[in-house]
Structure formats: structure tokens, C-alpha cells
Design an enzyme around this catalytic site. Structure first.
Site: not given
Length: 318
Positions: A47-48, A54, A118, A135, A171, A176
Site C-alpha cells: 500500500s505504500t 508502512d 487500510d 487485523h 445495528c 437486534c
């Protein structure tokens, strides 16, 4: 997090000669064609080129984004204005992101397993069922009650505490009403069990794993490509810096990710798709099952976002 900055040798960057790079990517293209189960593992380095810095690149890096986030923190410095950076919400997928979309469409790639949060892999049009974001995703929030997910066109994390993930919303499902949480995994937090297990399942089946733009130092994520290497299958690592998994790699490429991707696609006789961003408002007018390759959606559950294909208004090919 500055303690994760690397020593001088760890930050050193290497580049294959043009002839060596061509030879290596020719072999990689052959392996892509031969493999019955190929996977990709990505880190911040993919993604750089989109303008997102980074974490571990040194002060003298060749990258246009400049030093890594943790390197600057360790040095107590601010990023120089000469460096080209952008926010994750404004960044567009790179040729490398779009390469993976095309390879998946052509049946040459089973899935992308990423450490990145990202959102560029989702934005590129990689189908949700072929993408495992270990992540989390800065644009996705999930209901803590029913598990429904929402893909947004903005950064959803607002909680000040490291382990507080409430986004301040509820939500949409009237039956819910659960609380929506961001999906970001911070240091010290467990990775999503199903996502991690499925990633390791793919690693156990993989005949080829292309690891791009990762230092391969963060576990348990880095254990995914490590599994492929230790099974003596074809682990290919593309990174400017050396990694701890280099000894188990079948092929080690020292080059920028986009340079490798463009060369690889040329050798495969495939065109890297253009990235075009299609904007859809949330609510009742939002399309269900729409085939797009760029998504910028507000209040649209992920379940209504169909498989994506590459169509997109901003071109990413170099």
C-alpha cells in the site's frame, strides 16, 4: 509502538538487478500457472505506492512515503513534507491490489490473506469470501450481537481506548439493536478465530504462497506463510528488506511490489484492471448484489455487497 523499529541492518533495502528480477519473475509466472492452490499474503508494503506509509522502513528508504511510522516515532521526528502520503480513506488501490483481483477472477488465486487494515483490498473489488483481513478493516464495523457487518466509506474507529471498539452506532436490524464495533485488532488482542483458522487451512493446502510487502515478523499472522515454507511448498517473498522467513522461501525477490506485479502480469499475458470508484448512497436505494470493482458505501451491510469485478474512474496502471 516505537519499540518495534528495526536495527540498521534490518532496515537495509536491497534491489535485484533488472536481469535478475526478470529471471525471478519469469519463474514466478511459471509457478502461478502450475499451482492448483495459490494464496497471497500481504503487508503494509503493498500500500505504500498508494501513499500509505508502512511501519518499519528506515530514514533513508527509497519509498516515496518516507520512513515507517514506528521509525519516525523512535527517532522523535515528524514526516517531511516532501514525502507523498495520503489517508486510508483517500487512497486508491495500487496495481498490485488490482493484480490480485484479476488473478482471482482468472482462477489463478484462491485468496488474499492480509495484515493490512487500510481497506484497499476490499476497495479493489476482491470478493469478501476470498479475502481474510487478519487485523481488521478500518472501514468495517460489526454488530456485537448478531454479527452483521457494515462497510463504510469513512474510518469507523472513534474509541479513545486501545481496547474500546464501540463506534457509537447501533445495528440497523430492528430485531437486534446491538452495538456496532470496529474490527481493528490492536497489539495484545486476539485475531478473529474463524478468519485465522481459514487462513491456516489455505496455508495447509497451498502449493504457492506469494508474500508481498511484509516484514513477516508479526505473529501469529506471519505463521501463515511460514506454514507454506515449512511444508516445503513454494513460498515466494517480495520485500525490499530481509525477513526471518527468507531461509524457508523457495524464491526471494528484492523489488517494489508494483514493479513485480506489472512484470508478472505481462509474463502471464494478463492486463491489470483499471480502478473505477462507483459511489452508492446508503439506505433503500443501495444496490444489492451489484457487481463493481470499487466500493464506497455508507450504511450498506456487507451481506448485500455481491461479488466484485473490475470496472472502476481512476486508473491505477503505471
Amino acid at each position: 509502538m516505537a519499540y518495534t523499529a528495526r536495527d540498521d541492518e534490518g532496515k537495509r533495502e536491497f534491489f535485484d538487478s533488472p536481469e535478475e528480477l526478470d529471471r525471478k519473475v519469469t519463474l514466478l509466472a511459471q509457478w502461478v500457472r502450475e499451482s492448483r492452490h495459490s494464496i497471497v499474503f500481504t503487508g503494509a508494503g503493498v500500500s505504500t505506492a498508494a501513499g500509505i506509509p508502512d511501519f518499519r522502513s528506515g530514514m533513508n528508504t527509497s519509498l516515496n512515503t518516507g520512513p515507517g511510522v514506528w521509525e519516525l516515532q523512535a527517532k522523535g521526528q515528524l514526516r517531511d513534507s516532501k514525502h507523498r502520503v495520503t489517508s486510508t480513506t483517500r487512497a486508491i488501490p495500487t496495481p498490485t491490489h488490482m493484480t490480485f483481483v484479476k488473478l482471482q477472477q482468472e482462477g489463478l488465486l484462491k485468496c488474499v490473506i492480509s495484515q493490512n487494515c487500510d481497506g484497499l483490498h476490499r476497495r479493489s473489488g476482491m470478493p469478501k469470501d476470498a479475502l481474510f483481513e487478519l487485523h481488521g478493516n478500518t472501514n468495517v464495523e460489526r454488530c456485537n450481537k448478531c454479527g452483521r457487518e457494515y462497510l463504510r466509506d469513512y474510518r469507523v474507529r472513534v474509541a479513545p481506548g486501545v481496547h474500546d471498539h464501540f463506534t457509537g452506532k447501533r445495528c440497523d436490524d430492528p430485531s437486534c439493536g446491538g452495538y456496532l464495533m470496529d474490527t481493528i485488532i490492536n497489539f495484545g488482542e486476539s485475531l478473529p478465530t474463524k478468519t485465522l483458522e481459514t487462513s491456516f487451512d489455505h496455508a495447509q493446502k497451498a502449493e504457492l504462497c506469494l508474500a508481498m510487502g511484509s516484514s513477516l515478523t508479526v505473529t501469529p499472522a506471519a505463521e501463515v506463510p511460514q506454514t507454506v515454507g515449512e511444508r516445503q511448498q513454494r513460498l515466494v517473498i517480495v520485500n525490499l528488506q530481509r525477513t526471518p522467513l527468507d531461509p524457508v522461501a523457495r524464491l526471494r525477490i528484492f523489488a517494489k511490489c508494483d514493479d513485480v506485479s506489472k512484470l508478472l502480469m505481462g509474463k502471464l499475458g494478463l492486463t491489470i484492471p483499471e480502478f473505477r470508484l462507483k459511489m452508492y448512497p446508503g439506505g433503500e436505494g443501495a444496490p444489492g448484489g451489484t457487481h463493481t470493482s470499487g466500493l464506497s458505501l455508507t450504511s450498506l451491510p456487507l451481506s448485500s455487497v455481491g461479488r466484485s469485478s473490475s470496472q472502476l474512474s481512476q486508473q491505477t496502471r503505471g
